[in-house]
Design an enzyme around this catalytic site. Structure first.
Site, PDB file in Angstrom:
ATOM      1  N   CYS A  70       0.700  -1.279  -0.053  1.00  0.00           N
ATOM      2  CA  CYS A  70       0.051   0.037   0.202  1.00  0.00           C
ATOM      3  C   CYS A  70       0.705   1.276  -0.042  1.00  0.00           C
ATOM      4  CB  CYS A  70      -0.956   0.011   1.093  1.00  0.00           C
ATOM      5  SG  CYS A  70      -0.231  -0.206   2.882  1.00  0.00           S
ATOM      6  N   HIS A  71       2.207   1.230   0.308  1.00  0.00           N
ATOM      7  CA  HIS A  71       2.816   2.313   0.375  1.00  0.00           C
ATOM      8  C   HIS A  71       4.173   2.284  -0.719  1.00  0.00           C
ATOM      9  CE1 HIS A  71       5.964   5.520   2.259  1.00  0.00           C
ATOM     10  NE2 HIS A  71       4.759   5.851   2.516  1.00  0.00           N
ATOM     11  N   PHE A  72       4.105   2.435  -1.852  1.00  0.00           N
ATOM     12  CA  PHE A  72       2.970   2.797  -2.612  1.00  0.00           C
ATOM     13  C   PHE A  72       2.832   1.720  -3.765  1.00  0.00           C
ATOM     14  CE2 PHE A  72       5.619   6.474  -1.138  1.00  0.00           C
ATOM     15  CZ  PHE A  72       4.489   7.366  -0.751  1.00  0.00           C
ATOM     16  N   VAL A  77       7.823   1.050  -0.800  1.00  0.00           N
ATOM     17  CA  VAL A  77       9.063   1.301   0.049  1.00  0.00           C
ATOM     18  C   VAL A  77       8.420   1.497   1.502  1.00  0.00           C
ATOM     19  CG1 VAL A  77       8.320   3.727  -0.243  1.00  0.00           C
ATOM     20  CG2 VAL A  77      10.470   3.269   0.576  1.00  0.00           C
TER      21      VAL A  77
END
Length: 172
Positions: A70-72, A77
């Site tokens: 989810c990041h990203f 990362v």
């Protein structure tokens, strides 16, 4: 002191998250997924940059860790705030190791610098916490500087990390 050793396994850290490591009134670590270390490999009451205490802990990086999804999206990362939180977690853990009682709360940090990143291809994150001062009065508070290393390279630094232990966290 309950369980005062120089190293702790993942099972020990999970016991801490359940309140089983430092007694019923001792501080706890977060449970997974917010527990940001797999082991503590060194804890000393002296040592570190200021000879007032030191912790070294590690996190093994797996490409399927929850935050990478989810990041990203398409640019995974580890969020830098998770590395910062890990340093606060370790300061609170140290206060419990010293015999402090209460619920741990992050109280601040003077400065944080990010000069690198943790990617799904990374292998190991190492945290280094150098204690500057411990206050043991009505409020128990630890103050420290920290570093986060990824695969042997320092990528985050934090100065003046502060964590307090509160007997009653509703007044915080």
């Amino acid at each position: 002191m309950l369980n005062k050793r120089e190293y702790y396994t993942k099972e020990d850290l999970l016991a801490s998250s359940r309140g089983e490591l430092f007694g019923k009134n001792g501080p706890t670590l977060p449970a997974p997924n917010m527990l940001m270390m797999d082991r503590v490999i060194k804890m000393t009451k002296n040592g570190g940059n200021y000879n007032k205490g030191f912790i070294e802990a590690e996190l093994d990086i797996q490409s399927d860790m929850w935050f990478f999804n989810c990041h990203f999206i398409k640019d995974p990362v580890m969020p830098g705030c998770l590395g910062l939180d890990a340093m606060w977690q370790l300061v609170g853990f140290y206060l419990g190791w010293l015999g402090g009682e209460g619920k741990g709360r992050a109280l601040g940090v003077k400065e944080v610098k990010f000069t690198g990143q943790i990617l799904p291809t990374s292998k190991k994150v190492t945290y280094f916490i150098h204690f500057r001062r411990i206050i043991n009065r009505k409020l128990i508070m630890g103050m420290a500087d920290g570093e986060v290393s990824c695969d042997g390279k320092i990528i985050y630094t934090a100065t003046d990390l502060k964590v307090g232990l509160f007997k009653n966290s509703t007044v915080f």
